[in-house]
Design a protein around this motif. Structure first.
Motif, mmCIF file in Angstrom:
data_model
loop_
_atom_site.group_PDB
_atom_site.id
_atom_site.type_symbol
_atom_site.label_atom_id
_atom_site.label_comp_id
_atom_site.label_asym_id
_atom_site.label_seq_id
_atom_site.Cartn_x
_atom_site.Cartn_y
_atom_site.Cartn_z
ATOM 1 N N CYS A 11 0.835 -1.204 0.000
ATOM 2 C CA CYS A 11 0.000 0.000 0.000
ATOM 3 C C CYS A 11 0.870 1.254 0.000
ATOM 4 N N ILE A 12 0.551 2.159 -0.922
ATOM 5 C CA ILE A 12 1.290 3.416 -0.995
ATOM 6 C C ILE A 12 0.467 4.571 -0.419
ATOM 7 N N GLY A 13 -0.666 4.221 0.184
ATOM 8 C CA GLY A 13 -1.454 5.226 0.882
ATOM 9 C C GLY A 13 -2.187 6.204 -0.005
ATOM 10 N N CYS A 14 -2.578 5.755 -1.193
ATOM 11 C CA CYS A 14 -3.253 6.686 -2.110
ATOM 12 C C CYS A 14 -4.648 7.052 -1.625
ATOM 13 N N GLY A 15 -5.247 6.210 -0.817
ATOM 14 C CA GLY A 15 -6.545 6.538 -0.234
ATOM 15 C C GLY A 15 -7.739 6.200 -1.100
ATOM 16 N N ALA A 16 -7.498 5.631 -2.269
ATOM 17 C CA ALA A 16 -8.613 5.333 -3.180
ATOM 18 C C ALA A 16 -9.592 4.338 -2.570
ATOM 19 N N ALA A 19 -11.879 5.994 -0.128
ATOM 20 C CA ALA A 19 -12.811 6.886 -0.814
ATOM 21 C C ALA A 19 -13.893 6.088 -1.531
ATOM 22 N N THR A 20 -13.506 4.951 -2.106
ATOM 23 C CA THR A 20 -14.436 4.128 -2.878
ATOM 24 C C THR A 20 -15.364 3.320 -1.980
ATOM 25 N N CYS A 21 -14.820 2.872 -0.858
ATOM 26 C CA CYS A 21 -15.557 1.928 -0.018
ATOM 27 C C CYS A 21 -15.314 2.228 1.462
ATOM 28 N N PRO A 22 -15.816 3.369 1.927
ATOM 29 C CA PRO A 22 -15.511 3.802 3.297
ATOM 30 C C PRO A 22 -16.090 2.902 4.387
ATOM 31 N N GLU A 26 -10.442 2.274 5.843
ATOM 32 C CA GLU A 26 -10.139 3.599 6.370
ATOM 33 C C GLU A 26 -8.626 3.776 6.323
ATOM 34 N N MET A 27 -8.208 5.031 6.415
ATOM 35 C CA MET A 27 -6.780 5.308 6.399
ATOM 36 C C MET A 27 -6.288 5.461 7.837
ATOM 37 N N VAL A 28 -5.231 4.735 8.170
ATOM 38 C CA VAL A 28 -4.628 4.835 9.498
ATOM 39 C C VAL A 28 -3.130 5.030 9.300
ATOM 40 N N ASP A 29 -2.624 6.141 9.795
ATOM 41 C CA ASP A 29 -1.195 6.441 9.664
ATOM 42 C C ASP A 29 -0.709 6.331 8.221
ATOM 43 N N GLY A 30 -1.542 6.797 7.294
ATOM 44 C CA GLY A 30 -1.126 6.842 5.896
ATOM 45 C C GLY A 30 -1.213 5.535 5.137
ATOM 46 N N LYS A 31 -1.793 4.520 5.778
ATOM 47 C CA LYS A 31 -1.968 3.231 5.097
ATOM 48 C C LYS A 31 -3.423 2.797 5.215
ATOM 49 N N ALA A 32 -3.829 1.965 4.284
ATOM 50 C CA ALA A 32 -5.191 1.451 4.348
ATOM 51 C C ALA A 32 -5.331 0.465 5.492
ATOM 52 N N HIS A 33 -6.450 0.555 6.177
ATOM 53 C CA HIS A 33 -6.764 -0.362 7.270
ATOM 54 C C HIS A 33 -8.143 -0.943 6.998
#
Ligand code: F3S
Length: 61
Positions: A11-16, A19-22, A26-33
């Protein structure tokens, strides 16, 4: 049930995904969780997996 996981090493933390499937990501410390590691039915998780630029999301159906 379907299992959802994120390879935080990829994961590069793009956040997509968040955003697509909240509901599931979720984002935690810049990574997907993954908020929900198991869902009854894959819905927006598929879009999130398909949209991840580094293919860090795995769905086990
Ligand atoms: Fe990471 Fe991919 Fe989500 S890079 S933030 S797992 S869309």
């Amino acid at each position: 049930m379907a299992k959802i996981s994120v390879d935080t090493g990829k994961c590069i933390g793009c956040g997509a995904c968040a955003a697509t499937c909240p509901a599931t990501f979720e984002m935690v410390d810049g990574k997907a969780h993954v908020k929900k590691a198991e869902v009854k039915k894959i819905t927006c998780e598929q879009d999130a997996a398909d949209g991840c630029p580094v293919s860090a999301i795995t769905l086990k159906k």
